[in-house]
Design an enzyme around this catalytic site. Structure first.
Site, PDB file in Angstrom:
ATOM      1  CG  HIS A  69       0.281   8.520  -1.418  1.00 29.77           C
ATOM      2  ND1 HIS A  69      -0.279   8.954  -0.231  1.00 29.77           N
ATOM      3  CD2 HIS A  69       1.086   7.469  -1.075  1.00 29.77           C
ATOM      4  CE1 HIS A  69       0.156   8.209   0.765  1.00 29.77           C
ATOM      5  NE2 HIS A  69       0.972   7.301   0.281  1.00 29.77           N
ATOM      6  CG  ASP A  85      -0.928   2.467   2.772  1.00 31.51           C
ATOM      7  OD1 ASP A  85      -0.567   1.678   1.894  1.00 31.51           O
ATOM      8  OD2 ASP A  85      -0.164   3.320   3.284  1.00 31.51           O
ATOM      9  CG  HIS A 140       2.427   6.033   4.073  1.00 34.50           C
ATOM     10  ND1 HIS A 140       2.824   4.741   3.780  1.00 34.50           N
ATOM     11  CD2 HIS A 140       3.506   6.654   4.606  1.00 34.50           C
ATOM     12  CE1 HIS A 140       4.100   4.595   4.117  1.00 34.50           C
ATOM     13  NE2 HIS A 140       4.528   5.738   4.628  1.00 34.50           N
ATOM     14  CG  ASP A 163       2.182   0.745   4.209  1.00 35.50           C
ATOM     15  OD1 ASP A 163       0.989   0.560   4.528  1.00 35.50           O
ATOM     16  OD2 ASP A 163       2.523   1.606   3.384  1.00 35.50           O
TER      17      ASP A 163
END
Length: 305
Positions: A121, A158, A160, A241
């Site tokens: 990120h 991931d 996200h 996740d």
């Protein structure tokens, strides 16, 4: 055999109580891998010049100046610094770069970097989403600029979207970035229409509730694009996740799905003779994280370029 890079300095990055990105995450992964025959190595401290492959000096200076002598410094609502955070993040970068060096030197065909904080990120001049530096993007730039590769693929499963990796590689024609991720979900980027300055970015957003069968199909589609690129190296942002037990999202993958996707990635790599380096990103249910990471690494261990 698969190389494993880690360092106890990762545990020096301590988030406030109740924060999901916690110190025991690394131990959960290492415990799950404890009985596997891995070549275990220390993640070195990266030189500042490695970070500067993706981030400006002003950003690195700003992060370093914000590190507290004790307690925490909040960079945003999700991202904090503790006294050991800078060393942890620099060793995460160092481990990823060392892993790239080692596989390209022929020391092994695959490597897994178990460090924290995660990195995907972190944008060019912004820490966010628990991340300080764009670890995997930096490793990709090292492969391209230090080792002289022409084609690198960065694959991110991931839950996200890796907005930071996308930002850092947006203008890089030699790097294909591909991601599956839940949408809607933090950070809000990752629409299929976001394709990069050279059409080299592939986003496959998944609806909440998407299970493993649909995820595998999405990756089969992505990997056809990767195969067309004929990569010399594949880097994986390995977040776990998307697992059904994870508290931060709503996909319904299982450990077997991570294994199947990893094997599919390795099959694509084999067609090009590419090495594979994976780096830990998210995963916030400790049991699911450990099981999924083990399934991922067992699949990596099967690969021969």
């Amino acid at each position: 055999m698969t190389l494993l890079y880690t360092h106890d300095a990762a545990d020096g990055h301590v988030n406030p109580p109740g924060h999901p990105e916690q110190v025991p995450r690394r131990r959960a992964v290492l415990d799950a891998l404890a009985d596997l025959d891995l070549d275990r190595r220390s993640a070195p401290l990266a030189a500042a010049s490695e970070v500067l492959r993706c981030h400006p000096q002003t950003y690195l200076d700003r992060i370093a100046a914000a590190v507290p002598a004790e307690g925490w410094t909040a960079l945003d609502g999700d991202t904090t610094l503790s006294p050991g955070s800078l060393e942890a993040a620099m060793r995460a970068v160092g481990g990823a770069c060392a892993a790239v060096d080692a596989v390209l030197d022929g020391q092994d065909d695959t490597a897994f970097v178990v460090m924290r904080p995660p990195g995907h990120h972190a944008e060019t001049q912004m820490a966010m989403g628990f991340c300080l530096f764009g670890t995997v993007a930096i490793a990709a730039r090292r492969a391209l600029d230090h080792h002289g590769l022409s084609r690198v693929a960065v694959l991110d499963f991931d839950v996200h979207h890796g907005n930071g990796t996308q930002d850092l590689l947006w203008n890089e024609p030699r790097a294909l970035f591909a991601s599956t991720h839940q949408m809607p979900l933090f950070p809000g980027s990752g629409a299929a229409s976001e394709t990069g300055a050279h059409g080299q970015i592939v986003n496959r957003p998944l609806r909440p509730g998407t299970g493993g069968e649909a995820a595998r199909a999405a990756w089969d589609d992505i990997l056809r694009r990767v195969a067309a690129q004929d990569p010399e190296l594949i880097l994986i942002s390995a977040g776990f996740d998307a697992h059904a037990d994870d508290p931060l999202a709503n996909l319904n993958w299982r450990s077997a799905d991570f294994a199947a996707i990893t094997r599919a990635i390795c099959e694509t790599a084999a067609a090009s003779g590419a090495r594979v380096v994976s780096s830990l990103e998210g995963g916030y249910d400790l049991g699911a994280l450990g099981r999924s990471a083990r399934a991922h690494v067992e699949a990596l261990m099967e690969y021969r370029a």
